[in-house]
Design an enzyme around this catalytic site. Structure first.
Site, PDB file in Angstrom:
ATOM      1  N   ARG A  61       0.843  -1.204   0.000  1.00 23.10           N
ATOM      2  CA  ARG A  61       0.000   0.000   0.000  1.00 23.10           C
ATOM      3  C   ARG A  61       0.878   1.254   0.000  1.00 23.10           C
ATOM      4  NH1 ARG A  61      -2.292   2.823   4.283  1.00 23.10           N
ATOM      5  NH2 ARG A  61      -2.046   1.074   5.716  1.00 23.10           N
ATOM      6  N   TYR A 125     -14.008  16.401 -17.825  1.00 18.81           N
ATOM      7  CA  TYR A 125     -14.457  15.013 -17.736  1.00 18.81           C
ATOM      8  C   TYR A 125     -15.529  14.920 -16.648  1.00 18.81           C
ATOM      9  CZ  TYR A 125     -14.291  10.158 -16.134  1.00 18.81           C
ATOM     10  OH  TYR A 125     -14.618   8.898 -15.714  1.00 18.81           O
ATOM     11  N   ASP A 199      -4.624  18.021 -15.918  1.00 24.28           N
ATOM     12  CA  ASP A 199      -4.977  16.681 -16.384  1.00 24.28           C
ATOM     13  C   ASP A 199      -4.399  16.535 -17.789  1.00 24.28           C
ATOM     14  OD1 ASP A 199      -6.133  14.405 -17.440  1.00 24.28           O
ATOM     15  OD2 ASP A 199      -8.124  14.797 -16.623  1.00 24.28           O
ATOM     16  N   LYS A 224      -5.733   4.997 -20.084  1.00 22.41           N
ATOM     17  CA  LYS A 224      -5.971   5.435 -21.456  1.00 22.41           C
ATOM     18  C   LYS A 224      -4.733   5.245 -22.343  1.00 22.41           C
ATOM     19  CE  LYS A 224      -9.983   6.784 -19.733  1.00 22.41           C
ATOM     20  NZ  LYS A 224      -9.822   6.855 -18.276  1.00 22.41           N
TER      21      LYS A 224
END
Length: 408
Positions: A61, A125, A199, A224
């Site tokens: 983690r 988005y 972004d 993506k």
């Protein structure tokens, strides 16, 4: 293994070799370190790992060797050819997340407190807009929206509200492909000591490097174009303030639990090796599709930054190497004509997401932006008839033939 002291000249070489770590078992490719925890040879070694900045051999983690290679590769791509304030090659810290949304949450929550505000623009988005206006709003972090393509509006918004602490930019924006001038807005924000976040998902570091314009953070949905094959979900947050990235930002990353996993990190690393080749084909195909549809009798309008008709064409060409692999268009006849078009496709894939090697076509109003009220969507140019297209790397004649058949 390429010597880390060598300054690689091309981004394609960086995509293949950047960030790679030598494996103790001499594996050619970085293995999948599928382990939740890592042992210590001695108590002293454990203490050193906990005290150090490299947390990749403690607990997954906190970090993992599979994450590290992907993080270093993305950081190398985003920083390639950029020098810092000290005149040396820019150093970035990257944190690999389970998704782009997780990376964005870490970015906002580690830099904002109750009472702060975010300045951003429209046509974001849908997940970003809902995170800002719903999740952050419930934690007393408000969002101010204006047209950041207009420097006077941006400056006026900042001067009018001292609670604004961060400017968030998505360029090109999803799905209208609006582009914000990174140099201009970052310059205005820095005059007021504001953080600037970007972004860079649509462009990738191959086409656009926001850190050239003095921004503070960049994030991607690695799902993506960086992955490129639709095989894994992921996100990455990069920052240039290394001390802050290794302390406060890393602490939020760990406590929110948005870490990646070894398998997805492995898939991402392999996908990035072909980034340059894929992006060149995505871009050339997208330009051909945009030019073809721009003259098509069945199309109302085409939104592609590579076309001079796009309102932000000049800005895109200023800060991007190529216009990119994404475009949107409106079919004449509204929603029903759009539905007929989508249903008749035989090669292009009907699916959300973007950046995969195959062409993906979606309907933002009913899919990626379904959570945004209609009036708000339409005000931002996301009409009911808008079709978003992530142009793949298939042969262009097959893509165009499929579109023509579906538009008959």
């Amino acid at each position: 293994m390429v010597n880390k002291d060598i300054q690689l000249k091309g981004k394609g070489t960086v995509a293949v070799h950047g960030g790679n770590e030598p494996d103790p078992n001499y594996a050619h490719l970085t293995p999948i370190y599928a382990s939740s925890t890592f042992y210590f040879d001695t108590a002293e070694q454990g203490m050193e790992r906990f005290a150090g900045e490299d947390k990749t051999r403690i607990y997954s983690r906190w970090g993992n060797p599979s994450f590290k290679v992907a993080e270093q590769k993305i950081a190398a791509l985003e920083a390639h050819g950029i020098t810092g304030a000290d005149g040396k090659p820019l150093q970035l810290k990257a944190l690999l997340h389970a998704s782009g949304q997780a990376a964005m949450a870490t970015m906002f929550l580690s830099n904002l407190s109750a009472g702060d505000k975010v300045l951003t623009h429209y046509s974001l988005y849908g997940g970003t807009q809902e995170l800002l206006t719903k999740v952050l709003a419930e934690n007393n972090i408000e969002t101010v929206i204006t047209d950041l393509r207009d420097p006077e509006l941006a400056a006026a918004a900042i001067k009018a509200d001292k609670a604004i602490k961060l400017v968030h930019i998505e360029t090109p924006a999803n799905p209208t492909l609006q582009c914000v001038d990174l140099e201009m807005i970052s310059g205005i924000a820095k005059q007021h000591q504001l953080l600037v976040t970007v972004d860079n998902t649509f462009a990738t570091p191959y086409l656009q490097q926001p850190f050239r314009y003095d921004v503070d953070y960049v994030f991607h949905s690695t799902t993506k174009f960086l992955n490129g094959h639709g095989t894994a979900i992921g996100g990455v947050l990069l920052g240039k303030d290394l001390e802050k990235m290794n302390s406060r930002v890393w602490k939020w990353y760990v406590l929110l639990g948005g870490n990646s996993n070894p398998f997805d990190a492995f898939m991402l690393t392999q996908g990035m090796r072909t980034l340059e080749l894929r992006m060149e084909r995505h871009c050339s195909n997208a330009m051909a599709v945009a030019q073809h549809l721009d003259n098509h009798a069945a199309i109302e309008q085409v939104l592609y930054t590579g076309l001079p008709s796009h309102p932000d064409h000049t800005v895109a060409m200023k800060q991007m190497k190529h216009p990119g692999g994404m475009l949107s268009f409106e079919v004449k006849g509204g929603v029903e004509a759009g539905k007929r078009f989508i249903n008749r496709l035989q090669i292009c894939t009907r699916a959300v997401s973007l950046g995969t090697v195959d062409t993906l076509i979606s309907h933002p109003a009913s899919m990626s932006h379904a959570g945004i009220p209609k009036a708000e969507r339409e005000k931002y140019g996301i009409t009911d008839g808008l079709i978003r297209m992530s142009v793949g790397i298939e042969n262009i004649e097959d893509i165009i033939a499929d579109l023509d058949n579906a538009l008959q």
